[in-house]
Design a protein around this motif. Structure first.
Motif, PDB file in Angstrom:
ATOM      1  N   ASN A   1       0.820  -1.211   0.000  1.00 49.66           N
ATOM      2  CA  ASN A   1       0.000   0.000   0.000  1.00 49.66           C
ATOM      3  C   ASN A   1       0.854   1.261   0.000  1.00 49.66           C
ATOM      4  OD1 ASN A   1      -2.865  -1.123   0.546  1.00 49.66           O
ATOM      5  ND2 ASN A   1      -1.615  -2.134   2.089  1.00 49.66           N
ATOM      6  N   HIS A   2       0.256   2.344  -0.401  1.00 50.98           N
ATOM      7  CA  HIS A   2       0.880   3.666  -0.295  1.00 50.98           C
ATOM      8  C   HIS A   2       0.953   4.050   1.182  1.00 50.98           C
ATOM      9  CE1 HIS A   2       1.707   7.929  -0.867  1.00 50.98           C
ATOM     10  NE2 HIS A   2       1.853   7.712  -2.183  1.00 50.98           N
ATOM     11  N   TYR A   3       2.034   4.705   1.563  1.00 51.11           N
ATOM     12  CA  TYR A   3       2.208   5.055   2.974  1.00 51.11           C
ATOM     13  C   TYR A   3       1.119   5.967   3.508  1.00 51.11           C
ATOM     14  CZ  TYR A   3       4.104   9.647   1.653  1.00 51.11           C
ATOM     15  OH  TYR A   3       4.272  10.905   1.158  1.00 51.11           O
ATOM     16  N   LEU A   4       0.410   6.677   2.624  1.00 52.39           N
ATOM     17  CA  LEU A   4      -0.656   7.571   3.080  1.00 52.39           C
ATOM     18  C   LEU A   4      -1.828   6.809   3.697  1.00 52.39           C
ATOM     19  CD1 LEU A   4      -0.684  10.265   0.247  1.00 52.39           C
ATOM     20  CD2 LEU A   4       0.226  10.471   2.577  1.00 52.39           C
ATOM     21  N   GLU A   5      -1.840   5.486   3.499  1.00 51.37           N
ATOM     22  CA  GLU A   5      -2.861   4.663   4.168  1.00 51.37           C
ATOM     23  C   GLU A   5      -2.766   4.796   5.682  1.00 51.37           C
ATOM     24  OE1 GLU A   5      -5.391   2.500   2.927  1.00 51.37           O
ATOM     25  OE2 GLU A   5      -4.973   3.730   1.159  1.00 51.37           O
ATOM     26  N   LEU A   6      -1.572   5.155   6.149  1.00 51.18           N
ATOM     27  CA  LEU A   6      -1.361   5.326   7.595  1.00 51.18           C
ATOM     28  C   LEU A   6      -2.311   6.343   8.205  1.00 51.18           C
ATOM     29  CD1 LEU A   6       2.503   5.272   8.136  1.00 51.18           C
ATOM     30  CD2 LEU A   6       0.833   4.135   9.574  1.00 51.18           C
ATOM     31  N   SER A   7      -2.626   7.386   7.447  1.00 51.68           N
ATOM     32  CA  SER A   7      -3.472   8.462   7.983  1.00 51.68           C
ATOM     33  C   SER A   7      -4.888   7.989   8.280  1.00 51.68           C
ATOM     34  CB  SER A   7      -3.508   9.636   7.005  1.00 51.68           C
ATOM     35  OG  SER A   7      -4.078   9.247   5.773  1.00 51.68           O
ATOM     36  N   LYS A   8      -5.266   6.836   7.737  1.00 53.75           N
ATOM     37  CA  LYS A   8      -6.607   6.295   7.960  1.00 53.75           C
ATOM     38  C   LYS A   8      -6.677   5.407   9.196  1.00 53.75           C
ATOM     39  CE  LYS A   8      -7.285   6.105   2.930  1.00 53.75           C
ATOM     40  NZ  LYS A   8      -7.581   5.200   1.786  1.00 53.75           N
ATOM     41  N   LEU A   9      -5.511   5.133   9.802  1.00 54.47           N
ATOM     42  CA  LEU A   9      -5.455   4.196  10.922  1.00 54.47           C
ATOM     43  C   LEU A   9      -5.391   4.926  12.251  1.00 54.47           C
ATOM     44  CD1 LEU A   9      -2.810   1.721   9.440  1.00 54.47           C
ATOM     45  CD2 LEU A   9      -5.308   1.474   9.407  1.00 54.47           C
ATOM     46  N   GLN A  10      -6.038   4.378  13.235  1.00 54.19           N
ATOM     47  CA  GLN A  10      -6.011   4.948  14.582  1.00 54.19           C
ATOM     48  C   GLN A  10      -4.943   4.265  15.424  1.00 54.19           C
ATOM     49  OE1 GLN A  10      -7.966   7.542  15.822  1.00 54.19           O
ATOM     50  NE2 GLN A  10      -8.626   7.781  13.678  1.00 54.19           N
ATOM     51  N   LYS A  11      -4.019   5.068  15.969  1.00 53.00           N
ATOM     52  CA  LYS A  11      -3.014   4.577  16.920  1.00 53.00           C
ATOM     53  C   LYS A  11      -2.169   3.426  16.377  1.00 53.00           C
ATOM     54  CE  LYS A  11      -5.657   5.985  21.016  1.00 53.00           C
ATOM     55  NZ  LYS A  11      -6.280   5.537  22.286  1.00 53.00           N
ATOM     56  N   ALA A  12      -1.803   3.509  15.119  1.00 54.48           N
ATOM     57  CA  ALA A  12      -0.997   2.434  14.525  1.00 54.48           C
ATOM     58  C   ALA A  12       0.427   2.448  15.075  1.00 54.48           C
ATOM     59  CB  ALA A  12      -0.968   2.589  13.009  1.00 54.48           C
ATOM     60  N   GLN A  13       1.025   1.265  15.162  1.00 56.98           N
ATOM     61  CA  GLN A  13       2.450   1.137  15.450  1.00 56.98           C
ATOM     62  C   GLN A  13       3.156   0.781  14.147  1.00 56.98           C
ATOM     63  OE1 GLN A  13       2.409  -1.749  18.816  1.00 56.98           O
ATOM     64  NE2 GLN A  13       3.492  -0.146  19.931  1.00 56.98           N
TER      65      GLN A  13
ATOM     66  N   GLU B   1      18.169   9.576   3.795  1.00 58.70           N
ATOM     67  CA  GLU B   1      17.238  10.648   3.415  1.00 58.70           C
ATOM     68  C   GLU B   1      15.802  10.182   3.543  1.00 58.70           C
ATOM     69  OE1 GLU B   1      18.144  12.155  -0.424  1.00 58.70           O
ATOM     70  OE2 GLU B   1      20.126  12.931   0.148  1.00 58.70           O
ATOM     71  N   ALA B   2      15.549   8.934   3.139  1.00 64.08           N
ATOM     72  CA  ALA B   2      14.202   8.388   3.266  1.00 64.08           C
ATOM     73  C   ALA B   2      13.809   8.255   4.733  1.00 64.08           C
ATOM     74  CB  ALA B   2      14.123   7.031   2.564  1.00 64.08           C
ATOM     75  N   GLN B   3      14.757   7.878   5.582  1.00 68.89           N
ATOM     76  CA  GLN B   3      14.467   7.776   7.011  1.00 68.89           C
ATOM     77  C   GLN B   3      14.055   9.124   7.588  1.00 68.89           C
ATOM     78  OE1 GLN B   3      17.667   5.962   9.207  1.00 68.89           O
ATOM     79  NE2 GLN B   3      17.201   3.909   8.494  1.00 68.89           N
ATOM     80  N   GLU B   4      14.746  10.180   7.172  1.00 71.04           N
ATOM     81  CA  GLU B   4      14.387  11.521   7.647  1.00 71.04           C
ATOM     82  C   GLU B   4      12.989  11.900   7.198  1.00 71.04           C
ATOM     83  OE1 GLU B   4      15.936  13.757   9.746  1.00 71.04           O
ATOM     84  OE2 GLU B   4      17.151  11.974  10.155  1.00 71.04           O
ATOM     85  N   PHE B   5      12.658  11.581   5.944  1.00 69.06           N
ATOM     86  CA  PHE B   5      11.322  11.855   5.428  1.00 69.06           C
ATOM     87  C   PHE B   5      10.262  11.104   6.241  1.00 69.06           C
ATOM     88  CE2 PHE B   5       7.886  10.049   2.824  1.00 69.06           C
ATOM     89  CZ  PHE B   5       7.195  11.213   2.501  1.00 69.06           C
ATOM     90  N   ILE B   6      10.529   9.819   6.488  1.00 65.95           N
ATOM     91  CA  ILE B   6       9.583   8.992   7.247  1.00 65.95           C
ATOM     92  C   ILE B   6       9.417   9.520   8.665  1.00 65.95           C
ATOM     93  CG2 ILE B   6       9.228   6.690   8.227  1.00 65.95           C
ATOM     94  CD1 ILE B   6      10.685   5.604   5.689  1.00 65.95           C
ATOM     95  N   LYS B   7      10.535   9.850   9.303  1.00 65.80           N
ATOM     96  CA  LYS B   7      10.476  10.380  10.675  1.00 65.80           C
ATOM     97  C   LYS B   7       9.657  11.661  10.722  1.00 65.80           C
ATOM     98  CE  LYS B   7      13.889  12.685  12.376  1.00 65.80           C
ATOM     99  NZ  LYS B   7      15.221  13.108  12.898  1.00 65.80           N
ATOM    100  N   ASP B   8       9.916  12.588   9.798  1.00 66.58           N
ATOM    101  CA  ASP B   8       9.175  13.861   9.774  1.00 66.58           C
ATOM    102  C   ASP B   8       7.690  13.618   9.539  1.00 66.58           C
ATOM    103  OD1 ASP B   8      11.530  15.217  10.186  1.00 66.58           O
ATOM    104  OD2 ASP B   8      11.819  15.762   8.079  1.00 66.58           O
ATOM    105  N   TYR B   9       7.387  12.711   8.636  1.00 66.36           N
ATOM    106  CA  TYR B   9       5.979  12.420   8.341  1.00 66.36           C
ATOM    107  C   TYR B   9       5.268  11.864   9.571  1.00 66.36           C
ATOM    108  CZ  TYR B   9       1.843  10.040   6.562  1.00 66.36           C
ATOM    109  OH  TYR B   9       0.552   9.606   6.389  1.00 66.36           O
ATOM    110  N   LEU B  10       5.909  10.887  10.243  1.00 76.33           N
ATOM    111  CA  LEU B  10       5.276  10.264  11.406  1.00 76.33           C
ATOM    112  C   LEU B  10       5.150  11.240  12.575  1.00 76.33           C
ATOM    113  CD1 LEU B  10       6.971   6.748  11.242  1.00 76.33           C
ATOM    114  CD2 LEU B  10       4.616   7.332  10.639  1.00 76.33           C
TER     115      LEU B  10
END
Length: 335
Positions: free
Chosen positions: A290-302, A311-320
């Motif tokens: 799935n696209h990572y934006l699916e995360l926004s639809k989840l409640q309290k996901a781990q 660079e991707a890790q920094e992007f992921i960290k900032d997004y989360l």
């Protein structure tokens, strides 16, 4: 007041050329109330002769034969003979700074039980130190300076195996060397974390870590990447997994695929996401990417992240973090 004894556990195997530097660095310590429990793990060179030559001149050195085979059994053998109030490990090919033991004891006596004394480390090698080890050294020392070692425990081993010291009772509470899991130092770090032993911050360089081509951590299968992933997943599920929250795996590289297979094998439900447009929508192991934006639809996901690119890790960290998620609670970097 009488100084408390430190028990130094030293498994050794085929390190005859390095043992003199190692043992002499201990003999030269500014803190002198120590004992060495040196365990021969079936050496085929003259390591045992070298160690015996030191033991003949130095009564604080006790040379033992491994009652089993391998470093875990050697540590058990050493610990079974230890008499000290404080326990530490030492690699037989490394070197202590002259004030290492004194520095660590002082930290533990100041703060008491429930703490781990640490020190900064420095790699050295005749062949030169590779970029990977330089990066690990810098990362590890940065954590140690702040005592925030557990904050990145799922990335890599955050407690340097030959540069920690704990009160004997705390080591017992963490299970000492009863576990059979490799890598044994990483497993012990997780058990320290489980017992909430506090890491004492320090800026002191206390240990010199030797690197060479036939070092055990380079050659033994027990230090292969799959062993690290197995330990990470085991302790995540045991210590930090919230079974009421959706589990998300972010990343579809080799580590992500390995972890996905392990989760599927354990029948653990998860949602697989990535930020790689070439993989989104694919079915891997009969699991939709799935696209990572699916995360926004989840409640309290781990979220477990297996993306290695910095660079991707920094992007992921900032997004989360923008999603209000906290590290080592809501998201966990596994690389």
């Amino acid at each position: 007041m009488k100084k408390r004894t430190i028990s130094i556990l030293i498994p050794f195997k085929n390190t005859a050329e390095f043992l003199p530097d190692c043992i002499q660095s201990i003999i030269n310590q500014t803190y002198d109330n120590w004992e060495i429990l040196a365990v021969n793990d079936h050496s085929t060179d003259n390591s045992l002769d070298v160690m015996h030559s030191y033991a003949q001149k130095e009564t604080r050195i006790n040379v033992l034969k491994n009652e089993g085979k391998g470093i875990i059994e050697a540590l058990r053998t050493a610990y079974s003979h230890a008499q000290g109030t404080y326990i530490t490990r030492m690699d037989s090919d490394d070197i202590m700074s002259p004030n290492k033991l004194e520095n660590m004891v002082r930290s533990l006596e100041k703060l008491g039980q429930g703490h781990i004394a640490l020190g900064k480390v420095k790699y050295f090698s005749k062949e030169g130190v590779g970029d990977g080890y330089k990066s690990y050294e810098k990362w590890l020392n940065h954590l140690t300076e702040k005592g925030l070692n557990y904050s990145e425990i799922y990335k890599e081993c955050v407690i340097p195996s030959p540069c920690w010291m704990v009160h004997r009772t705390d080591l017992e509470r963490a299970g000492s060397f009863t576990s059979n899991r490799y890598p044994e130092d990483y497993d012990l770090a997780f058990r320290f974390y489980e017992q909430d032993l506090k890491c004492i911050p320090t800026n002191e360089l206390l240990h010199y870590w030797r690197d060479y081509g036939h070092r055990t951590s380079r050659t033994s299968e027990h230090y292969a990447q799959n062993y690290f992933l197995d330990i990470k997943l085991h302790y995540f599920l045991k210590l930090d997994r919230d079974n009421e929250s959706p589990l998300v795996l972010w990343g579809a590289g080799n580590k992500g695929k390995t972890l996905a297979k392990n989760l599927l094998k354990k029948n653990i439900a998860f949602i697989w996401v990535c930020n790689n447009s070439n993989k989104i929508g694919l079915d891997i192991y009969d699991k939709r990417m799935n696209h990572y934006l699916e995360l926004s639809k989840l409640q309290k996901a781990q979220v477990i992240i297996t993306v290695a690119n910095k660079e991707a890790q920094e992007f992921i960290k900032d997004y989360l973090q923008d999603q209000g998620k906290n590290r080592v609670q809501d998201y966990f970097f596994f690389c």
